[in-house]
Design a protein around this motif. Structure first.
Motif, PDB file in Angstrom:
ATOM      1  N   PHE A 433      34.793  38.267  33.824  1.00  0.00           N
ATOM      2  CA  PHE A 433      35.191  39.368  34.801  1.00  0.00           C
ATOM      3  C   PHE A 433      36.789  39.150  35.241  1.00  0.00           C
ATOM      4  O   PHE A 433      37.103  38.274  36.029  1.00  0.00           O
ATOM      5  CB  PHE A 433      34.377  39.253  35.987  1.00  0.00           C
ATOM      6  N   ALA A 434      37.506  39.954  34.307  1.00  0.00           N
ATOM      7  CA  ALA A 434      39.019  39.420  34.592  1.00  0.00           C
ATOM      8  C   ALA A 434      39.584  41.003  34.807  1.00  0.00           C
ATOM      9  O   ALA A 434      39.805  41.677  33.965  1.00  0.00           O
ATOM     10  CB  ALA A 434      39.409  38.941  33.321  1.00  0.00           C
ATOM     11  N   GLY A 435      40.515  40.845  35.955  1.00  0.00           N
ATOM     12  CA  GLY A 435      41.576  41.911  35.881  1.00  0.00           C
ATOM     13  C   GLY A 435      42.598  41.491  35.260  1.00  0.00           C
ATOM     14  O   GLY A 435      43.369  40.458  35.418  1.00  0.00           O
ATOM     15  N   LEU A 436      43.335  42.642  34.620  1.00  0.00           N
ATOM     16  CA  LEU A 436      44.678  42.184  33.761  1.00  0.00           C
ATOM     17  C   LEU A 436      45.851  42.904  34.547  1.00  0.00           C
ATOM     18  O   LEU A 436      45.565  43.957  35.484  1.00  0.00           O
ATOM     19  CB  LEU A 436      44.432  42.717  32.509  1.00  0.00           C
ATOM     20  N   ARG A 437      47.060  42.570  34.247  1.00  0.00           N
ATOM     21  CA  ARG A 437      48.262  43.080  34.617  1.00  0.00           C
ATOM     22  C   ARG A 437      48.156  43.302  36.322  1.00  0.00           C
ATOM     23  O   ARG A 437      47.947  42.186  36.894  1.00  0.00           O
ATOM     24  CB  ARG A 437      48.634  44.578  34.330  1.00  0.00           C
ATOM     25  N   GLN A 438      48.331  44.313  36.983  1.00  0.00           N
ATOM     26  CA  GLN A 438      48.216  44.131  38.421  1.00  0.00           C
ATOM     27  C   GLN A 438      46.929  43.930  39.042  1.00  0.00           C
ATOM     28  O   GLN A 438      46.761  43.911  40.134  1.00  0.00           O
ATOM     29  CB  GLN A 438      48.819  45.452  38.817  1.00  0.00           C
ATOM     30  N   SER A 439      46.038  44.203  38.117  1.00  0.00           N
ATOM     31  CA  SER A 439      44.641  43.993  38.531  1.00  0.00           C
ATOM     32  C   SER A 439      44.164  42.542  38.925  1.00  0.00           C
ATOM     33  O   SER A 439      42.854  42.309  39.287  1.00  0.00           O
ATOM     34  CB  SER A 439      43.599  44.696  37.594  1.00  0.00           C
ATOM     35  N   GLY A 440      44.787  41.745  38.499  1.00  0.00           N
ATOM     36  CA  GLY A 440      44.267  40.263  38.828  1.00  0.00           C
ATOM     37  C   GLY A 440      44.953  39.321  37.973  1.00  0.00           C
ATOM     38  O   GLY A 440      45.679  39.503  37.154  1.00  0.00           O
ATOM     39  N   LEU A 441      44.617  38.106  38.261  1.00  0.00           N
ATOM     40  CA  LEU A 441      45.179  37.118  37.548  1.00  0.00           C
ATOM     41  C   LEU A 441      43.722  35.890  37.271  1.00  0.00           C
ATOM     42  O   LEU A 441      43.278  35.632  38.000  1.00  0.00           O
ATOM     43  CB  LEU A 441      46.112  36.166  38.162  1.00  0.00           C
ATOM     44  N   GLY A 442      43.698  35.412  35.908  1.00  0.00           N
ATOM     45  CA  GLY A 442      42.231  34.383  35.616  1.00  0.00           C
ATOM     46  C   GLY A 442      41.242  35.188  35.584  1.00  0.00           C
ATOM     47  O   GLY A 442      41.367  36.482  35.426  1.00  0.00           O
ATOM     48  N   VAL A 443      40.232  34.480  35.161  1.00  0.00           N
ATOM     49  CA  VAL A 443      38.981  34.939  34.899  1.00  0.00           C
ATOM     50  C   VAL A 443      37.904  34.742  35.866  1.00  0.00           C
ATOM     51  O   VAL A 443      37.689  33.511  36.265  1.00  0.00           O
ATOM     52  CB  VAL A 443      38.575  34.486  33.488  1.00  0.00           C
ATOM     53  N   GLY A 444      37.184  35.435  36.191  1.00  0.00           N
ATOM     54  CA  GLY A 444      36.087  35.112  37.219  1.00  0.00           C
ATOM     55  C   GLY A 444      34.785  35.242  36.564  1.00  0.00           C
ATOM     56  O   GLY A 444      34.795  35.068  35.285  1.00  0.00           O
ATOM     57  N   GLY A 445      33.615  35.193  37.122  1.00  0.00           N
ATOM     58  CA  GLY A 445      32.485  34.945  36.621  1.00  0.00           C
ATOM     59  C   GLY A 445      32.160  33.591  36.905  1.00  0.00           C
ATOM     60  O   GLY A 445      32.931  32.612  36.724  1.00  0.00           O
ATOM     61  N   ILE A 446      30.820  33.266  37.436  1.00  0.00           N
ATOM     62  CA  ILE A 446      30.507  31.882  37.846  1.00  0.00           C
ATOM     63  C   ILE A 446      30.915  30.611  36.964  1.00  0.00           C
ATOM     64  O   ILE A 446      31.664  29.603  37.391  1.00  0.00           O
ATOM     65  CB  ILE A 446      28.999  31.916  38.321  1.00  0.00           C
ATOM     66  N   PRO A 447      30.379  30.576  35.735  1.00  0.00           N
ATOM     67  CA  PRO A 447      30.944  29.547  34.875  1.00  0.00           C
ATOM     68  C   PRO A 447      32.717  29.400  34.828  1.00  0.00           C
ATOM     69  O   PRO A 447      33.085  28.267  34.530  1.00  0.00           O
ATOM     70  CB  PRO A 447      30.432  29.813  33.168  1.00  0.00           C
TER      71      PRO A 447
END
Length: 464
Positions: A433-447
């Motif tokens: 679960f990952a926001g790109l560009r201005q939407s975020g940094l890195g990858v979410g999701g528990i694992p």
């Protein structure tokens, strides 16, 4: 509100639910000192089997308290009870997911002997905790977001300090209490409701912090990232203006209720809510009309009532802002097909607009409210270009019966995930679960969060 406490009020009617103590600079310093001392004492680290036991027991306790947790989350956050129950079920599953990682996420063997220099050696990696985790969370999923940040930290063996949103601290405090009841020593998870942004900044930017997990507004997240101490890792989860492309061959009877769910779930207060729908010109007006009809049938009101499908916005100021954006679009030519006027100081109706101007705020910024805009397109690549035109990229969707169309959209949309024949807000908590560009940094999701909160440590042994 006083200098020492904040009032937690129900967003629907402003009723006082509880008061919560706030933490100043001294409390933040004490929490950081406790967490960092714990991390530096390797002999005090919790063994993996103990972490598994704690997380499993926490899941059992949450199951026993599920209805209470759902009501509490609905009261403080405004999400309808039916959806809050689903959030609690997800949170319980998330805790179990975190517990399972300690058996499935191991190190690896690094091959040796392939060169003369590596002859006679053996190498492998193991995982160690990255350090003190600071988790700053948002209001819109007051229990599940906390689980997404805290449970992986516990699984990874990191001491964690969690700061919930001021509007919704009770679910966080309840979860921390459950962890302690499950056997987690208090020092391993500390919850603080900071008294000001300045104090939050001191917590986040302290050099003793090994990892920042931030969920919230882009302006705050990027500002905090720029101030992190050297060596502090981070993951940022912001929002977007999620696009949906509806091809001329789409099954509208199936698409409309899914788009409505994705746009109006939790009154649109979700980082991947459907906001912009690009429909082929041959079906755009029909889709907008049917979506407006579906929106008009949704029941808006008290989140604690079983029949409520859409609850309030988190605060009255958000109702005023959303209405201002809607009025701007209408004044510049958008056609209103449902909603469009506040129902009360706290509730805004599910609203559908056809053809807002491309440069208005509803077309260019995240509305974070129950508003869906429909735009006509003539060519698929044109629609993709418009979908990709904003500085945000998160999840996207395409509705079509044609595999080639689906795969073309998947290959060309900028989102980190593309849903086919489903809305943009679909998620299971073990997927990336990952926001790109201005939407975020890195990858979410528990694992993925668990991996971020560990380091891979290499052992190289030479045969003697």
């Amino acid at each position: 509100m006083t200098d020492m406490t904040i009032e937690v009020r129900a967003p629907f009617d402003g009723r006082l639910i509880d008061t919560v103590e706030t933490s100043g600079a001294e409390a933040v310093e004490a929490a950081l000192d406790t967490a960092y001392r714990l991390f530096r004492d390797r002999n005090a680290w919790l063994q993996p089997a103990k972490r598994v036991e704690i997380l499993r027991q926490a899941a059992r306790l949450m199951t026993d308290q599920a209805e209470h947790l759902a009501v509490e989350a609905a009261r403080e956050g405004g999400k309808p009870l039916i959806d809050s129950r689903a959030e609690v079920a997800r949170a319980i599953d998330g805790v179990l997911n975190a517990s399972e990682l300690l058996r499935s996420e191991g190190g690896s063997v690094v091959p040796m002997g392939g060169t003369t220099a590596s002859l006679g050696r053996i190498a492998f990696t193991t995982h160690e905790p990255v350090g003190v985790v600071v988790a700053v969370s948002a209001f819109n999923h007051p229990l599940n977001l906390i689980v997404h940040q805290v449970a992986p930290a516990i699984a990874a063996g990191c001491p964690v300090i969690v700061k919930p949103a001021e509007a919704t601290p009770l679910s966080c405090l309840r979860f921390v209490a459950i962890l302690r009841e499950a056997g987690l020593p208090e020092a391993w998870c500390q919850a603080l409701v900071t008294e000001s942004r300045e104090v939050t900044g001191k917590l986040v930017t302290d050099p003793r912090v090994g990892f920042l997990s931030f969920i919230g507004s882009a302006a705050v997240g990027w500002s905090l990232r720029a101030r992190l101490a050297p060596g502090t890792r981070c993951a940022l989860e912001h929002g977007g203006a999620a696009p949906v492309i509806v091809a001329p061959d789409a099954d509208l009877a199936a698409a409309v209720p899914l788009i409505a769910k994705g746009g109006f779930y939790h009154a649109g207060q979700v980082c991947v809510s459907v906001q912009r729908v690009f429909a082929h010109r041959s079906i755009a007006a029909r889709l907008a009309r049917e979506l407006g009809d579906a929106a008009g049938k949704l029941r808006v009101g008290d989140p604690l009532l079983a029949e409520t499908e859409v609850g309030p916005l988190i605060r009255p100021g958000e109702v005023a802002r959303v209405h201002e954006w809607v009025e701007e679009a209408i004044s510049r030519g958008a056609e209103l097909l449902s909603g469009g006027s506040p129902l009360s100081e706290t509730c805004y109706p599910p609203t559908v607009l056809l053809e807002p101007p491309p440069d208005c705020r509803l077309s260019t910024r995240e509305v974070f409210g129950p508003v869906v805009c429909v735009y006509a397109y003539d060519d698929l690549d044109e629609a993709i270009g418009r979908a990709n035109a904003l500085p945000y990229a998160f999840q996207a969707a395409v509705f079509t019966r044609d595999f080639a169309t689906a795969f073309h959209a998947y290959s060309h949309l900028d989102g980190s995930a593309v849903m086919v024949n489903d809305h943009t807000a679909f998620r299971v908590d073990w997927m990336p679960f990952a926001g790109l560009r201005q939407s975020g940094l890195g990858v979410g999701g528990i694992p993925y969060t668990f991996r971020d909160m560990t380091i891979e440590k290499l052992f190289v042994g030479k045969m003697v």
